[in-house]
Design an enzyme around this catalytic site. Structure first.
Site, PDB file in Angstrom:
ATOM      1  N   LYS A  82      16.157 -11.669   0.207  1.00  0.00           N
ATOM      2  CA  LYS A  82      15.307 -12.595   0.970  1.00  0.00           C
ATOM      3  C   LYS A  82      15.462 -14.027   0.459  1.00  0.00           C
ATOM      4  CE  LYS A  82      11.285 -10.833   1.567  1.00  0.00           C
ATOM      5  NZ  LYS A  82       9.894 -10.380   1.430  1.00  0.00           N
ATOM      6  N   LYS A 104       9.484  -7.744  -8.290  1.00  0.00           N
ATOM      7  CA  LYS A 104       8.295  -7.207  -7.612  1.00  0.00           C
ATOM      8  C   LYS A 104       7.470  -6.427  -8.624  1.00  0.00           C
ATOM      9  CE  LYS A 104       6.536  -7.086  -3.433  1.00  0.00           C
ATOM     10  NZ  LYS A 104       6.726  -8.072  -2.346  1.00  0.00           N
TER      11      LYS A 104
HETATM   12  P1  NAD Z   1      -2.778  -6.614   3.168  1.00  0.00           P
HETATM   13  O1  NAD Z   1      -3.269  -5.689   2.130  1.00  0.00           O
HETATM   14  O2  NAD Z   1      -3.412  -7.959   3.312  1.00  0.00           O
HETATM   15  O3  NAD Z   1      -2.828  -5.942   4.614  1.00  0.00           O
HETATM   16  C1  NAD Z   1      -2.340  -4.672   4.914  1.00  0.00           C
HETATM   17  C2  NAD Z   1      -3.081  -4.195   6.149  1.00  0.00           C
HETATM   18  O4  NAD Z   1      -2.534  -2.943   6.567  1.00  0.00           O
HETATM   19  C3  NAD Z   1      -4.572  -3.967   5.900  1.00  0.00           C
HETATM   20  O5  NAD Z   1      -5.324  -4.508   6.956  1.00  0.00           O
HETATM   21  C4  NAD Z   1      -4.679  -2.453   5.846  1.00  0.00           C
HETATM   22  O6  NAD Z   1      -5.955  -1.961   6.215  1.00  0.00           O
HETATM   23  C5  NAD Z   1      -3.605  -2.061   6.825  1.00  0.00           C
HETATM   24  N1  NAD Z   1      -3.176  -0.672   6.654  1.00  0.00           N
HETATM   25  C6  NAD Z   1      -3.140   0.067   5.518  1.00  0.00           C
HETATM   26  N2  NAD Z   1      -2.698   1.316   5.782  1.00  0.00           N
HETATM   27  C7  NAD Z   1      -2.434   1.348   7.102  1.00  0.00           C
HETATM   28  C8  NAD Z   1      -1.978   2.363   7.980  1.00  0.00           C
HETATM   29  N3  NAD Z   1      -1.685   3.590   7.543  1.00  0.00           N
HETATM   30  N4  NAD Z   1      -1.828   2.052   9.299  1.00  0.00           N
HETATM   31  C9  NAD Z   1      -2.111   0.798   9.757  1.00  0.00           C
HETATM   32  N5  NAD Z   1      -2.571  -0.184   8.968  1.00  0.00           N
HETATM   33  C10 NAD Z   1      -2.740   0.084   7.664  1.00  0.00           C
HETATM   34  O7  NAD Z   1      -1.217  -6.745   2.897  1.00  0.00           O
HETATM   35  P2  NAD Z   1      -0.241  -7.901   3.379  1.00  0.00           P
HETATM   36  O8  NAD Z   1      -0.152  -8.894   2.283  1.00  0.00           O
HETATM   37  O9  NAD Z   1      -0.596  -8.313   4.746  1.00  0.00           O
HETATM   38  O10 NAD Z   1       1.143  -7.101   3.369  1.00  0.00           O
HETATM   39  C11 NAD Z   1       1.550  -6.294   4.473  1.00  0.00           C
HETATM   40  C12 NAD Z   1       3.052  -6.077   4.390  1.00  0.00           C
HETATM   41  O11 NAD Z   1       3.707  -7.354   4.402  1.00  0.00           O
HETATM   42  C13 NAD Z   1       3.552  -5.379   3.129  1.00  0.00           C
HETATM   43  O12 NAD Z   1       4.685  -4.613   3.447  1.00  0.00           O
HETATM   44  C14 NAD Z   1       3.955  -6.541   2.227  1.00  0.00           C
HETATM   45  O13 NAD Z   1       4.916  -6.167   1.254  1.00  0.00           O
HETATM   46  C15 NAD Z   1       4.556  -7.471   3.254  1.00  0.00           C
HETATM   47  N6  NAD Z   1       4.611  -8.880   2.837  1.00  0.00           N
HETATM   48  C16 NAD Z   1       3.505  -9.571   2.460  1.00  0.00           C
HETATM   49  C17 NAD Z   1       3.603 -10.905   2.102  1.00  0.00           C
HETATM   50  C18 NAD Z   1       2.414 -11.751   1.757  1.00  0.00           C
HETATM   51  O14 NAD Z   1       2.578 -12.984   1.621  1.00  0.00           O
HETATM   52  N7  NAD Z   1       1.233 -11.202   1.628  1.00  0.00           N
HETATM   53  C19 NAD Z   1       4.864 -11.531   2.093  1.00  0.00           C
HETATM   54  C20 NAD Z   1       5.984 -10.802   2.486  1.00  0.00           C
HETATM   55  C21 NAD Z   1       5.845  -9.474   2.870  1.00  0.00           C
END
Ligand code: NAD
Length: 471
Positions: A96, A108
């Site tokens: 990335k 990570k």
């Molecule tokens: P988060 O914890 O803020 O949100 C995750 C959401 O998914 C929550 O609302 C949760 O309730 C929901 N969830 C959990 N289990 C679920 C299921 N079985 N079905 C449907 N929804 C479900 O996390 P985030 O920071 O938004 O991260 C989400 C994804 O994005 C991850 O894969 C993370 O690695 C990726 N990501 C995050 C960031 C960041 O800046 N936060 C950056 C790059 C990638």
């Protein structure tokens, strides 16, 4: 032993790399070295709970690549975190960062914990102990390894980490750069919290600017009016959905851990988010139809599917039934290797995770630069810009004898503040990376997907660094 049907997360990432290597001109053995995680540490530490009992926690941090330093990547809190997952996520960070020209290696971290089961006080003690363990082993620091938020963590946890670092390393004048995604009043940058979701929106906008790509999917026009299904309304999913709705897209389904809400007229994303904040999930939300089996709704008819929750959601079991024409991987690893193959065969375009969600690390990079330069973006030039723009407006008005319309005048005369600079830098980064991917995609007749093209771009840049400095 063969690879299981859907494989582990790390196996899926490794298979993606194996598929890409033949497009690269690498000396023997280099692909293996680029792919292999450099170091993974496991830490275990005890923390006293509110009821005075002690509990031992397990966490990992992997530095996948140090071809550029610091290594960068989030810290995830989830009850299913394991070493395989952390190594897979660290590898994706390496690709990335290279892809979007952010000068970092990949890393990570993960802590095996269900944050919902702990009080804020317990979470603070746990986070500080975890941070202490990583700092003492050289796995957090502004020049070596810089964490950020991921699933289950946010700016609150980042504030605890930076404070722990400062306590342990009071002599480090750059201590604020030891972690990104901090609150703005603790050295964070404006626009970081929303950055990953906003980046997803910029990616989709750029896709619609490329009419040949749009035509290949069978879609037409712009994002306005498109039916979108979003899985996960957390940090990434909420912001992506909100900004896409602001671009007049219709979010027709939101899939959460406790069920899904469907509303063909479009869901009010802020209203649903507020409901989740109060009630803990989507259950009972009155403005849409509730479905208990949330994951089944990944195959709901729509134009664009945005998985923004977990890895391994689109697998060989449901890939043949996906009805979206475009899948944008806002989460990391939501499509398994085999499922990706099926989607490609079916002509469904996939925008891969290590590009689609790179907005977070891009703005983290801006935050880290702000921390090292010890000054807010725009502080030196904002008023100067305004002063010069005012002089130009005055000159135009006096030369033409006409007054410029008030709204336009205000727009021209506004100096660049931190938020507008961050958004501009993010938009530019996502657009530039799209074009780099597309160029490679167009150069190779036998590359049929953006994931392979994006990985060729990323791995070539990593190899170029190694060619200059050695493996
Ligand atoms: P988060 O914890 O803020 O949100 C995750 C959401 O998914 C929550 O609302 C949760 O309730 C929901 N969830 C959990 N289990 C679920 C299921 N079985 N079905 C449907 N929804 C479900 O996390 P985030 O920071 O938004 O991260 C989400 C994804 O994005 C991850 O894969 C993370 O690695 C990726 N990501 C995050 C960031 C960041 O800046 N936060 C950056 C790059 C990638």
């Amino acid at each position: 032993m063969g690879i299981p049907k859907n494989g582990t997360f790390l196996q899926n990432v490794e298979r993606m790399v194996a598929k890409t290597v033949r497009y690269l001109d690498l000396p023997p053995g280099w692909a293996e070295e680029i792919q292999a995680p450099d170091t993974t540490i496991k830490v275990q530490f005890p923390v006293q709970m509110d009821d005075d009992t002690w509990k031992t926690f397990t966490g990992w941090r992997c530095t996948h690549s140090e071809h550029r330093l610091p290594a960068k990547g989030g810290i995830r809190y989830a009850s299913i975190v394991n070493e395989d997952e952390v190594e897979a996520l660290a590898a994706l960070m390496t690709y990335k960062c290279a892809l979007v020209n952010v000068p970092y290696g990949g890393s990570k971290g993960g802590l095996r914990i269900n944050p919902r089961e702990h009080s804020v006080g317990e979470l603070e003690r746990i986070t500080r102990r975890f941070a202490q363990a990583l700092i003492n082993k050289g796995f957090i620091g502004p020049s070596d390894n810089v964490p950020a938020p991921d699933m289950g963590t946010g700016e609150r946890e980042m504030a605890w980490i930076v404070d722990t670092y400062q306590t342990l390393k009071p002599e480090d004048i750059n201590y604020l750069g030891c972690v990104t995604g901090k609150p703005v009043d603790m050295g964070g940058v404006r626009g970081r919290t929303e950055a990953t979701g906003r980046g997803v929106m910029y990616v989709i906008r750029e896709f619609f600017r490329n009419v040949d790509d749009v035509a290949r999917t069978g879609l037409t026009g712009t994002v306005a009016g498109k039916k979108i299904v979003v899985q996960g309304l957390g940090n990434v999913g909420y912001h992506a959905a909100k900004f896409l709705a602001e671009d007049d897209a219709k979010i027709i389904a939101v899939l959460e851990w406790d069920g899904a809400i469907v509303n063909e007229d479009g869901i009010d994303i802020d209203d649903l988010r507020q409901w989740i904040d109060v009630h803990g999930g989507v259950t009972g939300y009155p403005y849409g139809t509730y479905h208990l089996e949330s994951r089944k709704l990944l195959t709901y008819p729509c134009d664009i599917l945005v998985p923004a929750a977990l890895e391994g959601q689109i697998t060989v079991e449901n890939a043949a039934d996906i009805q979206a024409r475009l899948v944008v991987e806002a989460a990391n690893g939501p499509i398994t290797y085999e499922a990706d193959r099926i989607l490609n065969e079916r002509g469904i375009m996939v925008i891969p995770d290590f590009y689609a969600n790179a907005g977070g690390v891009t703005v983290s990079y801006f935050e880290w630069i702000k921390n090292l330069s010890h000054i807010r973006f725009g502080r030196m030039q904002r008023r100067l810009d305004e002063f010069r723009a005012a002089a130009i407006v005055e000159a135009i008005e006096s030369a033409t004898g006409k007054e410029i319309e008030a709204k336009l005048k205000h727009h021209i005369m506004q100096g660049s503040d931190e938020l507008s600079m961050v958004r501009s830098g993010l938009d530019d980064t996502m657009r530039e990376a799209y074009q780099e991917i597309k160029e490679t995609f167009n150069e190779h007749n036998d590359i049929v997907d953006f994931r392979t093209a994006a990985l060729v771009v990323a791995m070539q840049k990593i190899a170029n660094t190694h060619k200059r400095i050695g493996l």
